[in-house]
Design an enzyme around this catalytic site. Sequence first.
Site, short mmCIF file in Angstrom:
data_model
loop_
_atom_site.label_atom_id
_atom_site.label_comp_id
_atom_site.label_asym_id
_atom_site.label_seq_id
_atom_site.Cartn_x
_atom_site.Cartn_y
_atom_site.Cartn_z
CG ASP A 55 40.73 41.53 45.28
OD1 ASP A 55 41.62 41.30 44.45
OD2 ASP A 55 39.59 41.06 45.21
CE LYS A 77 40.19 42.18 38.93
NZ LYS A 77 39.15 41.30 39.29
N GLY A 108 37.68 41.32 49.25
CA GLY A 108 36.87 42.12 50.17
C GLY A 108 35.49 41.50 50.34
CG ASP A 110 30.61 35.97 50.49
OD1 ASP A 110 30.60 35.22 51.48
OD2 ASP A 110 30.47 35.55 49.32
CB ALA A 139 29.84 45.85 51.30
CG MET A 189 30.91 48.01 42.49
SD MET A 189 31.34 46.56 41.50
CE MET A 189 30.01 45.43 41.88
N1 SAH Z 1 32.71 41.01 47.50
C1 SAH Z 1 32.44 42.31 48.09
C2 SAH Z 1 31.93 43.30 47.06
C3 SAH Z 1 32.94 43.64 45.99
S1 SAH Z 1 32.34 44.83 44.85
C4 SAH Z 1 31.45 42.16 49.24
O1 SAH Z 1 30.89 41.07 49.43
O2 SAH Z 1 31.26 43.12 49.98
C5 SAH Z 1 33.00 46.32 45.55
C6 SAH Z 1 31.87 47.18 46.05
O3 SAH Z 1 31.43 46.72 47.32
C7 SAH Z 1 32.25 48.63 46.28
O4 SAH Z 1 32.24 49.38 45.08
C8 SAH Z 1 31.15 49.06 47.23
O5 SAH Z 1 29.94 49.27 46.54
C9 SAH Z 1 31.00 47.82 48.09
N2 SAH Z 1 31.81 47.89 49.32
C10 SAH Z 1 32.83 47.08 49.65
N3 SAH Z 1 33.32 47.41 50.87
C11 SAH Z 1 32.57 48.46 51.30
C12 SAH Z 1 32.58 49.27 52.47
N4 SAH Z 1 33.45 49.05 53.46
N5 SAH Z 1 31.67 50.27 52.57
C13 SAH Z 1 30.77 50.49 51.59
N6 SAH Z 1 30.73 49.77 50.46
C14 SAH Z 1 31.61 48.78 50.32
#
Ligand code: SAH
Length: 257
Positions: A55, A77, A108, A110, A139, A189
């Site tokens: 991703d 995406k 990214g 989990d 995150a 998001m």
């Molecule tokens: N599966 C991912 C989330 C995917 S949705 C997880 O578990 O983290 C994508 C959203 O995750 C982004 O729009 C943001 O809100 C958040 N995100 C992902 N990486 C981030 C980071 N390094 N810093 C801040 N927000 C993050």
Amino acid sequence: MRGNGSGQPALERKKGHKLTGAGKVYLIGGGPGDPELITLKAARILSESDVVLYDRLINDKILKHCRSDAQKIFVGKTSGNHPVDQNEIHSLLVNYAREYRIISRLKGGDPMIFGRGGEEREFLRARGIECEIVPGVTAACAAAASFSLPLTHREFSSRIILMTGHRREDGASDFAGLSLKGCTAVVYMGVAELESIAANLIEAGNRRDMPAAVIENASLPNQRMITAPLEKIAASAQREKIISPALVIIGETAGLI
Ligand code: SAH
């Protein structure tokens, strides 16, 4: 029984790629960005994979774990821009699983938290393709850790809600009527909708001056955080030109900086 975690004998998996028969798909959490924040298991499976579909939020340095001859396919995406749509990703996974032995779907954070891992798992299972989940640092945990914020606290917060800031398809907001008493809300998001999120929460009876934080690029060298009372957080995020990826933390724990 704890084996090598893949459900297949190690020798067979090392035979290389282009083996016919049923491949196995791993939905792998690549963590929040810092290349050190992936699990040993994720690194090991990547190093054995024939094909890796990854991703947008995957740090290039994580791809260094891949075999040099692995096929690395970007299926990222961005908001409103989906170069490879979800159905296409499903088909790619199935097709690769029919042709290759080990396929990694690297996401990214989990894979099962706002990562569409559930849909991909269902699609694969329905076609008889074996699928295993490898969790990652989401995150919310990374953002809190980056600025030493607790998400729970014996005095202030005994619950965490992980929410998406996207509106539901029917246009309704998950924030309407939501009380954050004794709770930390972590909004993925959520920056684009922050003004209406805050307005809904205040309307629901939450304090106007409830602490809120927006954390951008958590765990990366360019990470930053802004904090403000709930009623001002949207304006602060706009003024500071916060961009994606960013996470919003709302609740008393966001004030413990
Ligand atoms: N599966 C991912 C989330 C995917 S949705 C997880 O578990 O983290 C994508 C959203 O995750 C982004 O729009 C943001 O809100 C958040 N995100 C992902 N990486 C981030 C980071 N390094 N810093 C801040 N927000 C993050």
